[in-house]
Design a protein around this motif. Sequence first.
Motif, PDB file in Angstrom:
ATOM      1  N   GLU A  67      -1.030   1.396   1.016  1.00 22.82           N
ATOM      2  CA  GLU A  67      -2.425   1.450   1.451  1.00 22.82           C
ATOM      3  C   GLU A  67      -2.951   0.050   1.760  1.00 22.82           C
ATOM      4  OE1 GLU A  67      -4.472   5.278  -0.645  1.00 22.82           O
ATOM      5  OE2 GLU A  67      -3.723   3.726  -2.003  1.00 22.82           O
ATOM      6  N   ALA A  75      -1.101   4.900   5.809  1.00 23.83           N
ATOM      7  CA  ALA A  75      -0.414   4.442   4.602  1.00 23.83           C
ATOM      8  C   ALA A  75       1.004   4.985   4.549  1.00 23.83           C
ATOM      9  CB  ALA A  75      -1.200   4.865   3.365  1.00 23.83           C
ATOM     10  N   ALA A  82      -1.558  -0.901   5.151  1.00 27.94           N
ATOM     11  CA  ALA A  82      -2.303  -0.202   6.196  1.00 27.94           C
ATOM     12  C   ALA A  82      -3.687  -0.816   6.393  1.00 27.94           C
ATOM     13  CB  ALA A  82      -2.425   1.282   5.844  1.00 27.94           C
TER      14      ALA A  82
END
Length: 335
Positions: free
Chosen positions: A242, A154, A245
Amino acid sequence: MKLASLKHGRDGKLVVVSKDVTRYCAADNIAPTLQAALDDWDRCAPMLEALYTDVEHQAVPCERFHEHDAASPLPRAYQWADGSAYINHVELVRKARGAEVPESFYSDPLMYQGGSDGFLAPRDPIPLGDEAWGCDMEGEIAVITDDVPMGVSASQALDHIKLILLANDVSLRNLIPGELAKGFGFFQSKPPTAFSPVAVTPEELGEAWKDAKVHLPLKVDYNGEAFGRAEAGNDATFSLAELVAHAARTRPLCAGTIIGSGTVSNKDADGSPGRPVKDGGLGYSCIAEIRMIETINDGKPTTEFMRPGDTVRIEMCDAHGHSIFGAIEQVVEKV
């Protein structure tokens, strides 16, 4: 800086927009389209930033920026994937169809791959073939990346977020249960998405961009009345980094990938699902949420889904009340 694409062919014409979203200067001498700029971001970004400075200082000829002339910043994209940062929204819409929220959803975000071969312009109508499909708006934050390697963390993904924009991720609610029951995800229930007229670099948001979240209220007006004022920086289980990712866990993402936050959604101060704006709450960024709360309170929903002639406006303003991205403003149109 602020970038937009004027309607021109399939992929638009790249322009740099003034901070107050009133003027623009063509940037096609730097890159003909936003996708071309993203493909060569390290070279193009400094030149675009310099042009943005010149636009602000009125050092270059500019023309009036009309949001009706804007296409989506990326009129089509190689990839559009929408996540589920706001678990309050997931909890409510799953309750609406009698489904529980698995515990894994609180640590592993939901994500679906949407249609990216063509987006609605920010002032285009929402085409609706049948009212029975249950047309709903979904106010969201989205980011555009450069090339993202597979397996990034992230913190690494944060560096690959180059632009931020708003989205109306239109949903056909009454088609969703049947599609999901097949065990293969959304398709017909997710028609074209609309994005804000302008996309901005994270630096443009200043202190409002923190922890890969936008800490400002998302304004959603429905038929001219305040419908949602959810704080985009609150109640987000996952940050936008996040989500990037997550999308890149098993595959690289190419430049121009758009990742959405999912519907911005807040709980009320006492932890309850939330109250309408007219009752002093922060309201909702989609109709499905208020329908679920009506069902909890009254046994059945009373707010109808969108019909032809209904309008939605999605916008975000800075601390001084100035529009950051311009506005998504659409009317539902029978086709």
